[in-house]
Design an enzyme around this catalytic site. Structure first.
Site, PDB file in Angstrom:
ATOM      1  N   GLU A  35       0.993  45.276  -2.794  1.00  0.00           N
ATOM      2  CA  GLU A  35       1.730  45.589  -3.824  1.00  0.00           C
ATOM      3  C   GLU A  35       3.016  45.060  -3.759  1.00  0.00           C
ATOM      4  OE1 GLU A  35       2.023  46.766  -6.678  1.00  0.00           O
ATOM      5  OE2 GLU A  35      -0.124  47.670  -7.317  1.00  0.00           O
ATOM      6  N   TYR A 118       8.500  52.286  -7.122  1.00  0.00           N
ATOM      7  CA  TYR A 118       7.705  51.191  -7.980  1.00  0.00           C
ATOM      8  C   TYR A 118       5.853  51.930  -6.369  1.00  0.00           C
ATOM      9  CZ  TYR A 118       3.760  48.510  -9.292  1.00  0.00           C
ATOM     10  OH  TYR A 118       2.345  48.258  -8.919  1.00  0.00           O
ATOM     11  N   ASP A 136       6.758  50.216 -13.473  1.00  0.00           N
ATOM     12  CA  ASP A 136       7.140  49.227 -13.222  1.00  0.00           C
ATOM     13  C   ASP A 136       8.041  48.612 -14.010  1.00  0.00           C
ATOM     14  OD1 ASP A 136       5.536  48.148 -15.169  1.00  0.00           O
ATOM     15  OD2 ASP A 136       5.007  46.749 -13.699  1.00  0.00           O
ATOM     16  N   CYS A 190       2.555  43.529 -24.563  1.00  0.00           N
ATOM     17  CA  CYS A 190       3.979  43.973 -25.218  1.00  0.00           C
ATOM     18  C   CYS A 190       4.910  42.841 -24.159  1.00  0.00           C
ATOM     19  CB  CYS A 190       4.022  45.170 -24.538  1.00  0.00           C
ATOM     20  SG  CYS A 190       5.780  46.014 -25.130  1.00  0.00           S
ATOM     21  N   CYS A 197       2.193  41.851 -31.155  1.00  0.00           N
ATOM     22  CA  CYS A 197       2.091  42.836 -31.610  1.00  0.00           C
ATOM     23  C   CYS A 197       0.914  42.880 -31.948  1.00  0.00           C
ATOM     24  CB  CYS A 197       3.138  43.108 -32.091  1.00  0.00           C
ATOM     25  SG  CYS A 197       4.717  43.124 -31.372  1.00  0.00           S
ATOM     26  N   CYS A 200      -1.768  44.316 -30.409  1.00  0.00           N
ATOM     27  CA  CYS A 200      -1.703  45.618 -29.109  1.00  0.00           C
ATOM     28  C   CYS A 200      -2.416  46.490 -29.873  1.00  0.00           C
ATOM     29  CB  CYS A 200      -0.189  45.575 -29.351  1.00  0.00           C
ATOM     30  SG  CYS A 200      -0.236  47.289 -28.341  1.00  0.00           S
ATOM     31  N   CYS A 206       3.224  52.593 -32.346  1.00  0.00           N
ATOM     32  CA  CYS A 206       4.643  51.959 -31.449  1.00  0.00           C
ATOM     33  C   CYS A 206       6.193  52.303 -32.978  1.00  0.00           C
ATOM     34  CB  CYS A 206       4.810  50.872 -31.661  1.00  0.00           C
ATOM     35  SG  CYS A 206       6.175  49.338 -31.131  1.00  0.00           S
TER      36      CYS A 206
END
Length: 290
Positions: A35, A118, A136, A190, A197, A200, A206
């Site tokens: 991280e 985060y 994030d 995305c 899309c 997705c 959406c």
DNA sequence: CATACGTGGAA
DNA sequence: TTTCCAAGTAT
């Protein structure tokens, strides 16, 4: 509000990339290191550095036992080298305050150097399986589009945590997978530019798609130009020290031909102020002491 | 709260 | 060539 969790979890279980930190029992220290490295640095650049780092320092105590200079060197060209310094400090704090065990509690994680909203939650969720919202830049973009119907997220805010928390499934494991799935969707489907899309799993619910993909503007501030910047100058100075065959380098020998001598001196001073360099007798070196 | 902070790949 | 963007944090 539509339920994003079920379709995203199902999609993630079939489509998640195989990444080192997603291996079962990768370990909290590995998660923490990953991280740190992933803060503002793309996944593809992190993977080889992460494996080298964990090979050298398999525990917080092993890293804490070496000088910070070694962390800065090992960080190499990952960028934002203060993260190497902060990761080293966090390792010392973990050794001294937590018996060498990466803490599980979000408050304790937030108290470590270099860990913010985060990273603290990412460790608590991905390493320990606890239920918290992990937000994030990918998550913020997915929520902005799918829920708020905007083309881009606004500036990062505490409200993002509240929004993600409201979407979290009740079950701890589901919540953890949902956090990862939302980030993954933002990373590979995305995306900031040219979102896919058609691929997705939540396109049908959406809000941005339903509204006809309006351009709602972009509040994000632009990055400053890098060419000719102080950041570039600091990077050149630190690279000289990282690559030096000796631990001490005469200050006069550090980027001596830099076009702007005042800028070079300013860079050196700011690196010393940040703890990334030490000055001694006209020489510079990477930091020996914590 | 706005700003500084690296580096490199893709568009 | 230039611009955008990347699993943020500290001050």
């Amino acid at each position: 509000m539509p339920d994003l969790a079920a379709p995203l979890i199902a999609w993630y279980r079939r489509n998640a990339r195989e990444l080192p930190w997603r291996a079962p029992s990768f370990g909290a220290w590995g998660t923490l290191v990953s991280e740190f490295m992933l803060q503002q640095t793309p996944v593809a650049r992190v993977v080889p550095h992460l494996e080298a780092w964990l090979g050298r320092w398999p525990t917080p105590a092993t890293l804490a036992g070496d000088p910070p200079a070694e962390a800065v060197r090992q960080w190499a060209n990952l960028g934002y080298p203060r993260r190497a310094l902060w990761l080293h400090r966090a390792a010392v704090e973990i050794r001294d305050r937590h018996d060498g065990v990466v803490p599980r509690d979000v408050e304790a994680l937030l108290a470590l150097t270099g860990i913010g909203d985060y990273t603290a939650r990412a460790v608590a969720v991905f390493a320990y399986g606890d239920r918290h919202p992990v937000v994030d830049t990918n998550t913020r973009r997915v929520i902005a589009r799918a829920v708020a119907g905007r083309s881009q997220p606004g500036s990062p805010a505490k409200a993002d945590l509240v929004a993600m928390n409201a979407l979290l499934p009740a079950d701890d494991t589901d919540a953890a997978v949902f956090n990862a799935a939302t980030m993954e969707l933002g990373a590979v489907v995305c995306t900031a530019r040219a979102p896919k899309c058609e691929a997705c799993p939540v396109a049908s619910m959406c809000a941005w798609r339903a509204a006809g993909y309006p351009d709602t503007g972009d509040d994000r501030r632009r990055q400053a130009r890098y060419e000719g910047s102080d950041r570039q100058t600091r990077g050149a100075v630190l690279k000289t020290l990282r690559d030096a065959s000796t631990h001490d380098v005469p200050q006069d020998a550090v980027i001596p031909d830099w076009p702007d001598a005042a800028q070079r001196d300013r860079a050196i001073d700011s690196l010393i102020a940040d703890g990334l360099l030490e000055a001694s007798g006209g020489h510079l070196r990477l930091p020996r002491e914590v």
